[in-house]
Design an enzyme around this catalytic site. Structure first.
Site, PDB file in Angstrom:
ATOM      1  N   SER A   1      27.283 -42.254 -58.876  1.00 45.99           N
ATOM      2  CA  SER A   1      25.920 -41.721 -58.908  1.00 45.99           C
ATOM      3  C   SER A   1      24.959 -42.851 -59.245  1.00 45.99           C
ATOM      4  O   SER A   1      25.351 -43.846 -59.849  1.00 45.99           O
ATOM      5  CB  SER A   1      25.798 -40.641 -59.985  1.00 45.99           C
ATOM      6  OG  SER A   1      25.747 -41.231 -61.287  1.00 45.99           O
ATOM      7  N   ASP A   2      23.706 -42.706 -58.841  1.00 44.39           N
ATOM      8  CA  ASP A   2      22.685 -43.584 -59.394  1.00 44.39           C
ATOM      9  C   ASP A   2      22.604 -43.270 -60.894  1.00 44.39           C
ATOM     10  O   ASP A   2      23.122 -42.253 -61.368  1.00 44.39           O
ATOM     11  CB  ASP A   2      21.339 -43.357 -58.701  1.00 44.39           C
ATOM     12  CG  ASP A   2      20.420 -44.575 -58.802  1.00 44.39           C
ATOM     13  OD1 ASP A   2      20.644 -45.424 -59.689  1.00 44.39           O
ATOM     14  OD2 ASP A   2      19.491 -44.671 -57.996  1.00 44.39           O
ATOM     15  N   CYS A   3      21.964 -44.126 -61.647  1.00 44.10           N
ATOM     16  CA  CYS A   3      22.068 -44.023 -63.100  1.00 44.10           C
ATOM     17  C   CYS A   3      21.324 -42.802 -63.642  1.00 44.10           C
ATOM     18  O   CYS A   3      20.110 -42.670 -63.459  1.00 44.10           O
ATOM     19  CB  CYS A   3      21.616 -45.320 -63.744  1.00 44.10           C
ATOM     20  SG  CYS A   3      22.754 -46.642 -63.285  1.00 44.10           S
TER      21      CYS A   3
END
Length: 788
Positions: free
Chosen positions: A303-305
């Site tokens: 996932s993106d952060c």
């Protein structure tokens, strides 16, 4: 010049250099360390990776498994496995953004290449590959010293859809074919797969992997998908629902990711913050399933952060944190940059929402990539890349490559009366004006600590007999004209004046979109006042990644030349000076459309690519935009003029033998009743598209007195304007080195099923029949596609 033909030779020499390197620096902790932890099956290099990974997973407790689902993966002491930080960044050089990288060690800096949008402007595949290779070498070298990880979250291959987007600078531009080509080359270079197979095989026969897919470092295609908005009005990337048609998904947003996965063989994919048609990208089984099941992706999905947390906290898509865990794991996410999976997975399992097998699938993907990186092969000093060390970072070769990339990416936008180049031998005085002229921070977003940072002023001062400087504006936002008087004074005295204007990362960056396309604050006034005061017309140098409306400068005869340097990296100052003084003939081409300020009336949240005249919507990118332009996609001048000639290309292609069960006739434009029927076939109904491919042979004549590179860009147009078809489309490109007053030949491969097709409203690729027009410059050639 670094052209296509030299890439293999250069990389081979480059790789041999790596093999000869030595280092005596300490090595970080690693799994499978003898004598206590080397006997496990997962440490046995003679076994297939699949067997090793399954063996490792079978030894883990549930707690062990959950602790691996974060970017900051915990150690597993009883198995001798140290902690691992998955998050390192290397967009255009090893960057400081991720916690996996530290410059507090033996290595204090790394090569800072131009920002991606500038490298893309070179239209040079071999250059992109070599940049990726250099970055991968420096990343592996820093890993060997305990200063970096091996999993890098780059490249960013989102389409530069809107000129206001703060992260457009990080991308290869607005064209899906160009973005895909960049992704393929950068990923191949970064991961080092070709280098292993061609060079390392003979030198390291003792090291073998049955899967034969080892990695120098791991690359990650991001951000999947339709992510191109940070903050605009009430919309933010954490809660934005990108409403995208299947048509636009298929022929604009997805191709760069498909190329990155299928041809680049990227080992990681990052899902984005935004929703796509009501479903968060990281919770979309359709999107992530497409990548694995149809594109054949083999790697891990991150996932993106904090993009997992946003599914519940911002988007309210899930009812609870536990529901979120179930949603993303079942969709196909393997690792969470953040802590949501660490905190809530156990509860999700207890509540029956998630099964331990869901974790095992994620861990299989994660550990498989780590094993391809050699992380479970024992002492990394004995591995393929064990000899890489500090002597392989900031090398002369890498710094020269950064200079070459800046030279090739800088774009000459205007050059009235061949004002440039200047003659270095004239002994002229030079005035440099502008707040970005003296900064050495020229990399843009996701930069590291450069090896040898120099400002634009530093680059130019070695070329002038005398040089003076005035800031004009105290900073890039330029809210005051306090410095104008001094700038005007030095402009009056100098023989030649260079004004540096444009953007920096205080105005465009991650989490920050622009609201205007004009020069910031009072910069336009500064440029105009200086131009009016100067003895001769001035040279305008533009910084920044996003397009600017500089119509005032394009039409002002007191501004003779305009150069876009973007964010040119650590060697940008020298590259600019070489171009201004004629040591390098510019050949960069804009990888994005430069729109007028009126484009800011178009809602940034409107994801449609195609124009809708009935609603006053002008469309987006050169493929569909119908409005006026400041500069078009592909615009870029040279100190030479060029002419083209088609040497050979087919005039007719027949589909008679390659269609599956005949062809279908349909009316593509159902609105225009009087429009004649257009024959077409669906690409997926063609038995063997490759058999249609052909080479276009083109002759390029350098009509000028200077040698230099030239980018040949081949476009196609459709048989007639039909509903949904692009205005024009890039088919291929080739960067050549040309000799003055001589011609050179090049060939571009055309695949009609890819280059002559576009998506219909259902997202199916269709190939229209009839006359397709190929053009390079103002020369055209017609290819007729028919069915008999």
């Amino acid at each position: 010049m670094l052209n296509e033909q030299r890439s293999i030779l250069l990389f081979t020499l480059f790789s041999i250099h790596l093999l000869q390197s030595t280092t005596s620096n300490p090595i970080p902790s690693y799994p499978c360390k003898p004598p206590h932890h080397s006997h496990y099956s997962f440490c046995d290099k003679s076994l297939p990776i699949t067997t090793r990974v399954n063996s490792l997973i079978s030894l883990l407790t549930l707690s062990d498994k959950i602790q691996q689902l974060s970017n900051n993966a915990s150690s597993i002491p009883n198995l001798g496995i140290p902690p691992y930080q998955w998050w390192s960044e290397s967009l255009h050089g090893i960057a400081t953004n991720g916690p996996g990288v530290s410059f507090n060690g033996t290595v204090k800096s790394a090569t800072d290449f131009p920002q991606v949008i500038v490298s893309a402007a070179s239209f040079n595949r071999s250059l992109w590959f070599l940049i990726g290779s250099a970055v991968g070498v420096e990343g592996r070298s820093m890993f060997n010293l305990g200063q970096a990880g091996l999993t890098y979250w780059a490249p960013n291959v989102n389409i530069f859809r809107d000129p206001r987007w703060g992260r457009g600078q990080e991308t290869p531009g607005e064209d899906p074919m160009l973005a895909s080509a960049y992704a393929i080359q950068f990923v191949r270079g970064l991961q080092g797969v070709q280098g292993i197979k061609t060079v390392f095989h003979d030198h390291h026969d003792h090291y073998h992997d049955h899967d034969d897919d080892g990695l120098m470092v791991s690359a990650c295609c991001k951000h999947f998908t339709a992510y191109d908005l940070e903050k605009w009005g009430e919309f933010a990337r954490y809660n934005f629902n990108a409403v995208v048609s299947q048509q636009d998904l298929e022929d604009t947003y997805q191709p760069p990711f498909r190329g990155c996965v299928q041809q680049g063989k990227a080992s990681c994919l990052m899902c984005s913050y935004n929703e796509v048609n009501g479903v968060p990208a990281c919770a979309s089984e359709d999107l992530l399933g497409l990548v694995r099941n149809q594109w054949g992706f083999e790697g891990y999905i991150t996932s993106d952060c904090d993009a997992v947390a946003t599914v519940f906290e911002y988007q309210h898509y899930a009812k609870s944190p536990e529901d979120t865990v179930a949603d993303v794991l079942k969709a196909g996410v393997d690792i969470n940059c953040g802590t949501s999976l660490l905190l809530h997975t156990e509860a999700a399992i207890e509540q029956g929402m998630v099964k331990e097998e869901d974790l095992d699938r994620a861990l299989f993907n994660l550990f498989s990539v780590q094993m391809r990186l050699g992380l479970f092969d024992g002492d990394p000093r004995r591995g393929k890349f064990g000899k890489l060390g500090p002597q392989d970072v900031c090398t002369t070769e890498h710094k020269t490559l950064a200079l070459e990339a800046a030279r090739q990416g800088i774009v000459l936008l205007k050059n009235d009366n061949k004002f440039l180049p200047l003659d270095r031998n004239d002994g002229a005085s030079l005035a440099i004006i502008g707040p970005m002229a003296t900064t050495s921070k020229l990399g843009g977003g996701y930069s590291g600590i450069p090896c040898s940072p120099k400002s634009l002023y530093d680059g130019l001062k070695g070329y002038a007999k005398t040089i003076s400087y005035a800031f004009g504006c105290r900073d890039v936002p330029c809210d005051s004209d306090d410095g104008f008087a001094e700038a005007i004074d030095i402009a009056k005295e100098a023989d030649f004046v260079v004004v540096v204007a444009g953007l920096d990362t205080t105005l465009e960056t991650e989490d920050l979109d622009r609201v205007s396309l004009l020069l910031p604050g009072k910069q336009m006034d500064l440029v105009s006042h200086v131009a009016a005061a100067s003895k001769r017309p001035v040279i305008l140098v533009l910084t920044g990644g996003g397009p600017l409306d500089v119509s005032f400068a394009e039409t002002n005869q007191l501004i003779a030349s305009i150069l876009w340097v973007g964010y040119p990296g650590e060697a940008g100052g020298k590259a600019l000076a070489e171009i201004i003084f004629g040591e390098f003939n510019p050949a960069g081409r804009l990888p994005m459309t430069w729109y007028p300020e009126s484009f800011t009336n178009v809602p940034m949240n409107d994801m449609r690519m195609r124009a809708d005249p009935s609603r006053g919507y002008p469309g987006r990118t050169y493929r569909f935009y119908t409005g006026s332009r400041v500069y078009g996609f592909g615009h870029g001048l040279s100190y030479s003029d060029f002419s083209y000639k088609f040497l050979s290309a087919p005039s007719k292609l027949s589909l008679s033998r390659i269609t599956k069960g005949g062809y279908r006739k349909s009316l593509l434009n159902k609105v225009e009743k009087d429009m004649s029927e257009v024959d077409h076939v669906h690409v997926d109904e063609l038995r063997n598209c490759n058999s249609l491919s052909f080479l276009v042979h083109i002759s390029v004549m350098n009509l000028g007195d200077l040698n230099g590179s030239h980018v040949v860009m081949l476009f196609s147009k459709w048989p007639k304007v039909i509903q949904g078809s692009p205005e024009t489309q890039l088919v291929g490109f080739s960067r050549l080195h040309t000799i003055s007053n001589k011609s050179i030949e090049t060939s571009i491969l055309v695949d009609p099923c890819e280059h002559f097709s576009f998506a219909d409203e259902q997202g199916k690729m269709i190939l229209p029949l009839g006359h397709h027009v190929l053009n390079v410059g103002d020369v055209e050639h017609t290819v007729s596609i028919e069915i008999y």
